[in-house]
Scaffold this active site. Sequence first.
Site, PDB file in Angstrom:
ATOM      1  N   ALA A 236      -5.669  73.138  78.770  1.00 37.74           N
ATOM      2  CA  ALA A 236      -5.116  73.171  80.126  1.00 37.74           C
ATOM      3  C   ALA A 236      -5.429  71.961  81.002  1.00 37.74           C
ATOM      4  CB  ALA A 236      -5.613  74.437  80.831  1.00 37.74           C
ATOM      5  N   PRO A 238      -5.952  68.340  82.760  1.00 41.52           N
ATOM      6  CA  PRO A 238      -6.410  68.594  84.140  1.00 41.52           C
ATOM      7  C   PRO A 238      -5.569  69.593  84.934  1.00 41.52           C
ATOM      8  CG  PRO A 238      -5.217  66.523  84.059  1.00 41.52           C
ATOM      9  CD  PRO A 238      -5.250  67.047  82.643  1.00 41.52           C
ATOM     10  N   LYS A 241       0.212  71.648  84.048  1.00 41.48           N
ATOM     11  CA  LYS A 241       1.061  72.746  83.568  1.00 41.48           C
ATOM     12  C   LYS A 241       0.516  74.090  84.025  1.00 41.48           C
ATOM     13  CE  LYS A 241       2.542  69.798  79.818  1.00 41.48           C
ATOM     14  NZ  LYS A 241       1.546  68.725  80.086  1.00 41.48           N
ATOM     15  N   ASP A 256      -9.919  75.056  78.370  1.00 38.52           N
ATOM     16  CA  ASP A 256     -10.061  73.712  77.799  1.00 38.52           C
ATOM     17  C   ASP A 256     -11.508  73.588  77.343  1.00 38.52           C
ATOM     18  OD1 ASP A 256      -8.168  70.943  78.218  1.00 38.52           O
ATOM     19  OD2 ASP A 256     -10.288  70.596  77.736  1.00 38.52           O
ATOM     20  N   ASP A 298      -0.340  72.874  74.898  1.00 36.71           N
ATOM     21  CA  ASP A 298      -0.080  71.448  75.130  1.00 36.71           C
ATOM     22  C   ASP A 298      -1.134  70.713  74.313  1.00 36.71           C
ATOM     23  OD1 ASP A 298       0.745  69.049  76.186  1.00 36.71           O
ATOM     24  OD2 ASP A 298      -0.236  69.327  78.134  1.00 36.71           O
ATOM     25  N   CYS A 351       2.799  65.135  73.855  1.00 34.69           N
ATOM     26  CA  CYS A 351       3.348  63.924  74.478  1.00 34.69           C
ATOM     27  C   CYS A 351       3.322  62.799  73.441  1.00 34.69           C
ATOM     28  CB  CYS A 351       2.571  63.544  75.732  1.00 34.69           C
ATOM     29  SG  CYS A 351       0.809  63.334  75.468  1.00 34.69           S
TER      30      CYS A 351
HETATM   31  C1  LIG Z   1      -2.609  66.916  76.480  1.00 34.85           C
HETATM   32  S1  LIG Z   1      -4.117  67.307  77.233  1.00 34.85           S
HETATM   33  C2  LIG Z   1      -3.696  68.679  78.245  1.00 34.85           C
HETATM   34  C3  LIG Z   1      -2.976  68.333  79.536  1.00 34.85           C
HETATM   35  C4  LIG Z   1      -2.729  69.551  80.411  1.00 34.85           C
HETATM   36  N1  LIG Z   1      -2.059  70.607  79.700  1.00 34.85           N
HETATM   37  C5  LIG Z   1      -1.942  69.239  81.653  1.00 34.85           C
HETATM   38  O1  LIG Z   1      -0.743  69.486  81.710  1.00 34.85           O
HETATM   39  O2  LIG Z   1      -2.533  68.759  82.633  1.00 34.85           O
HETATM   40  C6  LIG Z   1      -4.954  68.061  75.912  1.00 34.85           C
HETATM   41  C7  LIG Z   1      -6.226  68.780  76.279  1.00 34.85           C
HETATM   42  O3  LIG Z   1      -6.708  69.439  75.108  1.00 34.85           O
HETATM   43  C8  LIG Z   1      -8.106  69.582  75.238  1.00 34.85           C
HETATM   44  N2  LIG Z   1      -8.637  69.912  73.906  1.00 34.85           N
HETATM   45  C9  LIG Z   1      -8.748  69.104  72.810  1.00 34.85           C
HETATM   46  N3  LIG Z   1      -9.258  69.814  71.786  1.00 34.85           N
HETATM   47  C10 LIG Z   1      -9.480  71.074  72.235  1.00 34.85           C
HETATM   48  C11 LIG Z   1      -9.995  72.256  71.639  1.00 34.85           C
HETATM   49  N4  LIG Z   1     -10.393  72.263  70.355  1.00 34.85           N
HETATM   50  N5  LIG Z   1     -10.081  73.369  72.390  1.00 34.85           N
HETATM   51  C12 LIG Z   1      -9.673  73.366  73.690  1.00 34.85           C
HETATM   52  N6  LIG Z   1      -9.191  72.261  74.306  1.00 34.85           N
HETATM   53  C13 LIG Z   1      -9.088  71.139  73.581  1.00 34.85           C
HETATM   54  C14 LIG Z   1      -8.535  68.240  75.791  1.00 34.85           C
HETATM   55  O4  LIG Z   1      -9.793  68.354  76.432  1.00 34.85           O
HETATM   56  C15 LIG Z   1      -7.378  67.930  76.758  1.00 34.85           C
HETATM   57  O5  LIG Z   1      -7.731  68.304  78.063  1.00 34.85           O
END
Ligand SMILES: C[S@@+](CC[C@H](N)C(=O)[O-])C[C@H]1O[C@@H](n2cnc3c(N)ncnc32)[C@H](O)[C@@H]1O
Length: 420
Positions: A236, A238, A241, A256, A298, A351
């Site tokens: 989620a 920062p 979404k 997250d 995401d 993305c």
């Molecule tokens: C693409 S960004 C998310 C952006 C967010 N959905 C937004 O719209 O602002 C991907 C996120 O996945 C988190 N992430 C990566 N591996 C993860 C895991 N195993 N479990 C939970 N979160 C994870 C990262 O910390 C990062 O914040």
Amino acid sequence: MPGLTLRLVAADRLRDVLKGASFSPLSPMELPDGRDRAVANRIITTALRYHGPISRLISELLARGVPKKSGRFETMLHLSLAQLLFLPELGEHSALFLAGEAMRADQKTQHLIKLMNGVLREAQRRRDSVVVSAETLFPDHLLTPWRTAYGDEAIAAFGRALLEGAPLDLTLKGPVEGLDASPVLADSVRISDRDRSVDQLPGYADGSFWVQDAAAAIPARLMTLGPGARVLDLCAAPGGKTAQLIKAGYAVTALDRDPARMERLSANLARLNYSAELVTADALDYAPTEPFDGVLLDAPCSATGTFRRHPEVVWHRDPSDIAGRVALQRRMIGRAAKSLKSGGVLIYCVCSLEAEEGEEQAEWALTQGLETLPITAAELDGWAQPVTEPGFLRTHPGQMVPGDKGGTLDGFFVARFRRR
Ligand SMILES: C[S@@+](CC[C@H](N)C(=O)[O-])C[C@H]1O[C@@H](n2cnc3c(N)ncnc32)[C@H](O)[C@@H]1O
């Protein structure tokens, strides 16, 4: 000496980025003077956008490579070439002079003043033979599959989009007085006034909008459940979404694994006066007590679709890196499916411009008890271009946004599924 400090600070930031850090603009703590900061950030981003042509030129000019243990020599060379060749309005003389002074400022590089000067002067002479095209702006291992997937015209547009950078898009919570912005899609608008920072725009302090690329705002809109439905936002932070899901009226759990990013999410929601259940945990370990009506995944990805705002991503990714993310995304899709009720909706998005992380993942998901819920152009205000044959959605920086503002958008892949 005017202009020297900002270049030394810029060289150190560029060094970190070229070593793998993601670029974030210099802050007032790092360079207090606003004008110096603007110049430094401009030179760094230009060096990153033109990294391909600049690196090629350096390898031609330094037949024996960059001298070992040479302090700021290499990064100052990148910055000075960026200024000399691609920011002539900042003055060619200052680029040459300050590059020499930067070498003089450190004992380790004083013996390199002459080399620096000679290389920059030779670059000036060769400037007309420096090729700036998609072929030099992007590495081959990305360019080859992109060409197959998107075609030559789009690839040429990718090059232009990389050099132009990204506009500022906002998602509106409600109407905002005095915002000079044009509609893009649904509640996404594009800002014309780029002289003001985001926090100076009308409506920022009272939480009337959040910053979100027009493409990044599409996936959460495709969660079409009834008001009050329970929705899990699985990666989620920062929180762009998450905010959209709350705005749509869902009861949202935002998860997250990164505590610092979760703090940013929490501050962002507080500014918007939105609330959600917040969980800091690894998505792969999370087992909800009750399944959800909807999950938005995401997923972490190569982020190659964001190269307009993060030009460094194209140089940081290599094929093995992408393969590692593909495996993680699959585990996450499996987890997400298990967190859903039967009949529940999963939105998967990345993305990334890579088919392995997008189209191929969506095909694989169909083997995991999920069926496609096709996305339609009607859900995008009639914009048909990004909707693909199986009912998935693909945007890329070679497309122009609908609406009267024009301009490009981030590369995103989105698929929507129902759990059987
Ligand atoms: C693409 S960004 C998310 C952006 C967010 N959905 C937004 O719209 O602002 C991907 C996120 O996945 C988190 N992430 C990566 N591996 C993860 C895991 N195993 N479990 C939970 N979160 C994870 C990262 O910390 C990062 O914040």
